[in-house]
Design a protein around this motif. Structure first.
Motif, PDB file in Angstrom:
ATOM      1  N   MET A  14      -1.825  12.427  -7.428  1.00  0.00           N
ATOM      2  CA  MET A  14      -1.848  11.036  -7.393  1.00  0.00           C
ATOM      3  C   MET A  14      -2.854  10.408  -8.193  1.00  0.00           C
ATOM      4  O   MET A  14      -2.990   9.245  -8.934  1.00  0.00           O
ATOM      5  CB  MET A  14      -1.921  10.365  -6.024  1.00  0.00           C
ATOM      6  CG  MET A  14      -0.535  10.681  -5.274  1.00  0.00           C
ATOM      7  SD  MET A  14      -0.606   9.876  -3.679  1.00  0.00           S
ATOM      8  CE  MET A  14      -2.000  10.773  -2.687  1.00  0.00           C
ATOM      9  N   PHE A  41      -5.158   4.873 -10.133  1.00  0.00           N
ATOM     10  CA  PHE A  41      -4.832   5.183  -8.601  1.00  0.00           C
ATOM     11  C   PHE A  41      -5.843   5.230  -7.836  1.00  0.00           C
ATOM     12  O   PHE A  41      -5.965   4.795  -6.489  1.00  0.00           O
ATOM     13  CB  PHE A  41      -3.742   6.416  -8.635  1.00  0.00           C
ATOM     14  CG  PHE A  41      -3.111   6.654  -7.354  1.00  0.00           C
ATOM     15  CD1 PHE A  41      -1.977   5.826  -6.978  1.00  0.00           C
ATOM     16  CD2 PHE A  41      -3.707   7.290  -6.275  1.00  0.00           C
ATOM     17  CE1 PHE A  41      -1.412   6.196  -6.042  1.00  0.00           C
ATOM     18  CE2 PHE A  41      -2.988   7.412  -5.011  1.00  0.00           C
ATOM     19  CZ  PHE A  41      -1.948   6.850  -4.897  1.00  0.00           C
ATOM     20  N   VAL A  64      -6.578   1.875  -5.701  1.00  0.00           N
ATOM     21  CA  VAL A  64      -5.828   1.695  -4.666  1.00  0.00           C
ATOM     22  C   VAL A  64      -6.124   2.612  -3.452  1.00  0.00           C
ATOM     23  O   VAL A  64      -5.819   2.283  -2.397  1.00  0.00           O
ATOM     24  CB  VAL A  64      -4.451   1.673  -5.115  1.00  0.00           C
ATOM     25  CG1 VAL A  64      -3.755   2.947  -5.419  1.00  0.00           C
ATOM     26  CG2 VAL A  64      -3.559   0.923  -3.952  1.00  0.00           C
ATOM     27  N   ASN A 112       6.160  -0.617  -5.037  1.00  0.00           N
ATOM     28  CA  ASN A 112       6.057   0.721  -5.746  1.00  0.00           C
ATOM     29  C   ASN A 112       4.684   0.707  -6.406  1.00  0.00           C
ATOM     30  O   ASN A 112       4.344  -0.268  -6.821  1.00  0.00           O
ATOM     31  CB  ASN A 112       7.143   0.760  -6.661  1.00  0.00           C
ATOM     32  CG  ASN A 112       7.130   2.010  -7.494  1.00  0.00           C
ATOM     33  OD1 ASN A 112       6.890   3.383  -6.913  1.00  0.00           O
ATOM     34  ND2 ASN A 112       7.290   1.953  -8.731  1.00  0.00           N
ATOM     35  N   TRP A 113       4.031   2.033  -6.354  1.00  0.00           N
ATOM     36  CA  TRP A 113       2.795   1.966  -7.063  1.00  0.00           C
ATOM     37  C   TRP A 113       3.079   1.924  -8.636  1.00  0.00           C
ATOM     38  O   TRP A 113       4.138   2.429  -9.153  1.00  0.00           O
ATOM     39  CB  TRP A 113       2.263   3.672  -6.942  1.00  0.00           C
ATOM     40  CG  TRP A 113       1.370   3.952  -8.163  1.00  0.00           C
ATOM     41  CD1 TRP A 113       1.673   5.085  -8.943  1.00  0.00           C
ATOM     42  CD2 TRP A 113       0.110   3.256  -8.706  1.00  0.00           C
ATOM     43  NE1 TRP A 113       0.790   4.953  -9.965  1.00  0.00           N
ATOM     44  CE2 TRP A 113       0.039   4.063  -9.720  1.00  0.00           C
ATOM     45  CE3 TRP A 113      -0.646   2.315  -8.146  1.00  0.00           C
ATOM     46  CZ2 TRP A 113      -1.459   4.064 -10.265  1.00  0.00           C
ATOM     47  CZ3 TRP A 113      -1.846   2.097  -8.863  1.00  0.00           C
ATOM     48  CH2 TRP A 113      -2.120   2.881  -9.701  1.00  0.00           C
ATOM     49  N   SER A 114       2.153   1.219  -9.189  1.00  0.00           N
ATOM     50  CA  SER A 114       2.507   1.137 -10.791  1.00  0.00           C
ATOM     51  C   SER A 114       0.835   0.410 -11.307  1.00  0.00           C
ATOM     52  O   SER A 114       0.457  -0.242 -10.493  1.00  0.00           O
ATOM     53  CB  SER A 114       3.476   0.061 -11.416  1.00  0.00           C
ATOM     54  OG  SER A 114       3.341  -0.247 -12.592  1.00  0.00           O
ATOM     55  N   GLU A 156      -1.028  -4.076 -10.198  1.00  0.00           N
ATOM     56  CA  GLU A 156      -2.452  -4.424  -9.250  1.00  0.00           C
ATOM     57  C   GLU A 156      -2.304  -5.677  -8.583  1.00  0.00           C
ATOM     58  O   GLU A 156      -2.657  -5.675  -7.475  1.00  0.00           O
ATOM     59  CB  GLU A 156      -3.541  -4.566 -10.007  1.00  0.00           C
ATOM     60  CG  GLU A 156      -4.901  -4.543  -9.359  1.00  0.00           C
ATOM     61  CD  GLU A 156      -6.154  -4.408 -10.182  1.00  0.00           C
ATOM     62  OE1 GLU A 156      -7.387  -4.542  -9.639  1.00  0.00           O
ATOM     63  OE2 GLU A 156      -6.161  -4.043 -11.389  1.00  0.00           O
ATOM     64  N   TRP A 162      -0.786  -5.615  -4.891  1.00  0.00           N
ATOM     65  CA  TRP A 162      -1.329  -4.595  -3.957  1.00  0.00           C
ATOM     66  C   TRP A 162      -1.864  -5.461  -2.817  1.00  0.00           C
ATOM     67  O   TRP A 162      -1.634  -5.009  -1.756  1.00  0.00           O
ATOM     68  CB  TRP A 162      -2.565  -3.768  -4.427  1.00  0.00           C
ATOM     69  CG  TRP A 162      -1.938  -2.558  -5.650  1.00  0.00           C
ATOM     70  CD1 TRP A 162      -0.787  -2.408  -5.976  1.00  0.00           C
ATOM     71  CD2 TRP A 162      -3.019  -2.205  -6.549  1.00  0.00           C
ATOM     72  NE1 TRP A 162      -0.820  -1.435  -6.985  1.00  0.00           N
ATOM     73  CE2 TRP A 162      -1.908  -1.392  -7.572  1.00  0.00           C
ATOM     74  CE3 TRP A 162      -4.260  -1.964  -6.694  1.00  0.00           C
ATOM     75  CZ2 TRP A 162      -2.685  -0.602  -8.452  1.00  0.00           C
ATOM     76  CZ3 TRP A 162      -4.741  -1.233  -7.742  1.00  0.00           C
ATOM     77  CH2 TRP A 162      -4.003  -0.672  -8.630  1.00  0.00           C
ATOM     78  N   VAL A 203       2.013   0.845   0.066  1.00  0.00           N
ATOM     79  CA  VAL A 203       2.226   1.189  -1.595  1.00  0.00           C
ATOM     80  C   VAL A 203       2.875   2.327  -1.485  1.00  0.00           C
ATOM     81  O   VAL A 203       2.292   3.558  -1.157  1.00  0.00           O
ATOM     82  CB  VAL A 203       0.911   0.990  -2.254  1.00  0.00           C
ATOM     83  CG1 VAL A 203       1.092   1.665  -3.850  1.00  0.00           C
ATOM     84  CG2 VAL A 203       0.163  -0.140  -2.214  1.00  0.00           C
ATOM     85  N   TRP A 219       4.473   5.983  -3.604  1.00  0.00           N
ATOM     86  CA  TRP A 219       4.298   6.692  -4.504  1.00  0.00           C
ATOM     87  C   TRP A 219       4.984   8.119  -4.499  1.00  0.00           C
ATOM     88  O   TRP A 219       5.243   8.317  -3.420  1.00  0.00           O
ATOM     89  CB  TRP A 219       2.733   7.354  -4.729  1.00  0.00           C
ATOM     90  CG  TRP A 219       2.469   8.069  -6.010  1.00  0.00           C
ATOM     91  CD1 TRP A 219       1.851   7.870  -7.113  1.00  0.00           C
ATOM     92  CD2 TRP A 219       2.497   9.538  -5.947  1.00  0.00           C
ATOM     93  NE1 TRP A 219       1.747   8.762  -7.886  1.00  0.00           N
ATOM     94  CE2 TRP A 219       2.203   9.960  -7.156  1.00  0.00           C
ATOM     95  CE3 TRP A 219       3.088  10.458  -4.865  1.00  0.00           C
ATOM     96  CZ2 TRP A 219       2.118  11.392  -7.448  1.00  0.00           C
ATOM     97  CZ3 TRP A 219       3.102  11.947  -5.203  1.00  0.00           C
ATOM     98  CH2 TRP A 219       2.631  12.390  -6.661  1.00  0.00           C
TER      99      TRP A 219
END
Length: 254
Positions: free
Chosen positions: A80, A86, A89, A181-183, A187, A190, A196, A198
């Motif tokens: 991650m 990352f 977050v 979804n994480w991207s 940002e 968030w 969130v 991953w």
């Protein structure tokens, strides 16, 4: 001469008889002892079956599986953090649910096998891991794929408290949670998310309506690591310790 010979023969015969009798008695006693021991073992096994007690072998297996989840989670954290942005977050997260190997080849919809660990941030430090399983993932249009490692960053107190509330926890819109979804390009979203998500599987969560269902406290793993009767809230509040989880906590902190 003949008399001495006869006396010697008689003595030898008596000695042989005594030895034979002694060996016979010893053998009988040993057999009786063996039968008694075997009977005790049968009774012990019957007691275990009747009471549902966990055997030492089961204990050892559960301990190995629990430690395996912790060690694999360290690798997931490394994956991650290799994603650009990352770390930020992760620093904002109030908790995290790491599932090193979801499904093990099973189809996501209707699949099983979401064994993982939950850690919560207390006073800027991570607690030791609590063990949870979940039954399924709903991925909307993306359903039908296969997954590898997953992680769910708990961004709000509500998301953390869901894990303290008991079994059958659900993280989806119907339960009042917002999942994104994480991207690295997302940002702005968030701050609006409770969770969130991953995954190391490309495109797994992309554009899908995600939900995680039937999240349950893993009694066996938590008991073998922290002792019988350990409460989930005690683990998530940092009131119990697991010395073998330091690498995972350090990975999240660094």
């Amino acid at each position: 001469m003949k008399s001495r010979f006869n006396r010697k023969l008689a003595a030898t015969t008596a000695l042989s008889t005594a030895l034979a009798l002694g060996l016979s008695l010893g053998t009988t006693q040993a057999m009786a002892t063996g039968n008694e021991t075997a009977g005790q073992n049968v009774n012990a096994r019957a007691d275990v079956e009747a009471t549902g007690s966990i055997t030492s072998a089961d204990d050892a297996d559960a301990a190995m599986e629990a430690q395996g989840l912790i060690d694999e989670s360290v690798s997931v954290v490394g994956q991650m953090k290799a994603d650009e942005g990352f770390q930020e977050v992760l620093q904002r997260a109030k908790g995290i649910y790491i599932v090193p190997d979801y499904g093990k080849g099973a189809a996501i919809v209707g699949g099983e096998g979401g064994a993982g660990v939950v850690l919560v941030k207390q006073s800027a430090e991570w607690t030791d891991p609590a063990f949870y399983n979940f039954g399924g993932v709903s991925l909307g249009a993306q359903a039908g794929g296969e997954a590898g490692s997953m992680a769910f960053l708990l961004m709000t107190d509500d998301a953390v408290n869901a894990f303290k509330s008991g079994n059958k926890v659900t993280l989806d819109a119907d339960a009042g949670f917002t999942l994104v979804n994480w991207s690295a390009d997302a940002e702005a979203s968030w701050g609006k998310a409770d969770v969130v998500t991953w995954s190391d599987t490309e495109g797994l969560f992309g554009g899908a309506s995600l939900g995680v269902t039937d999240i349950n406290w893993d009694d066996d793993s938590n008991e073998v690591v922290y002792g019988a009767g350990t409460d989930m809230s005690a683990v998530l509040a940092g009131k119990v310790e697991n010395d073998n989880a330091e690498k995972l906590k350090n990975a999240l902190e660094s």
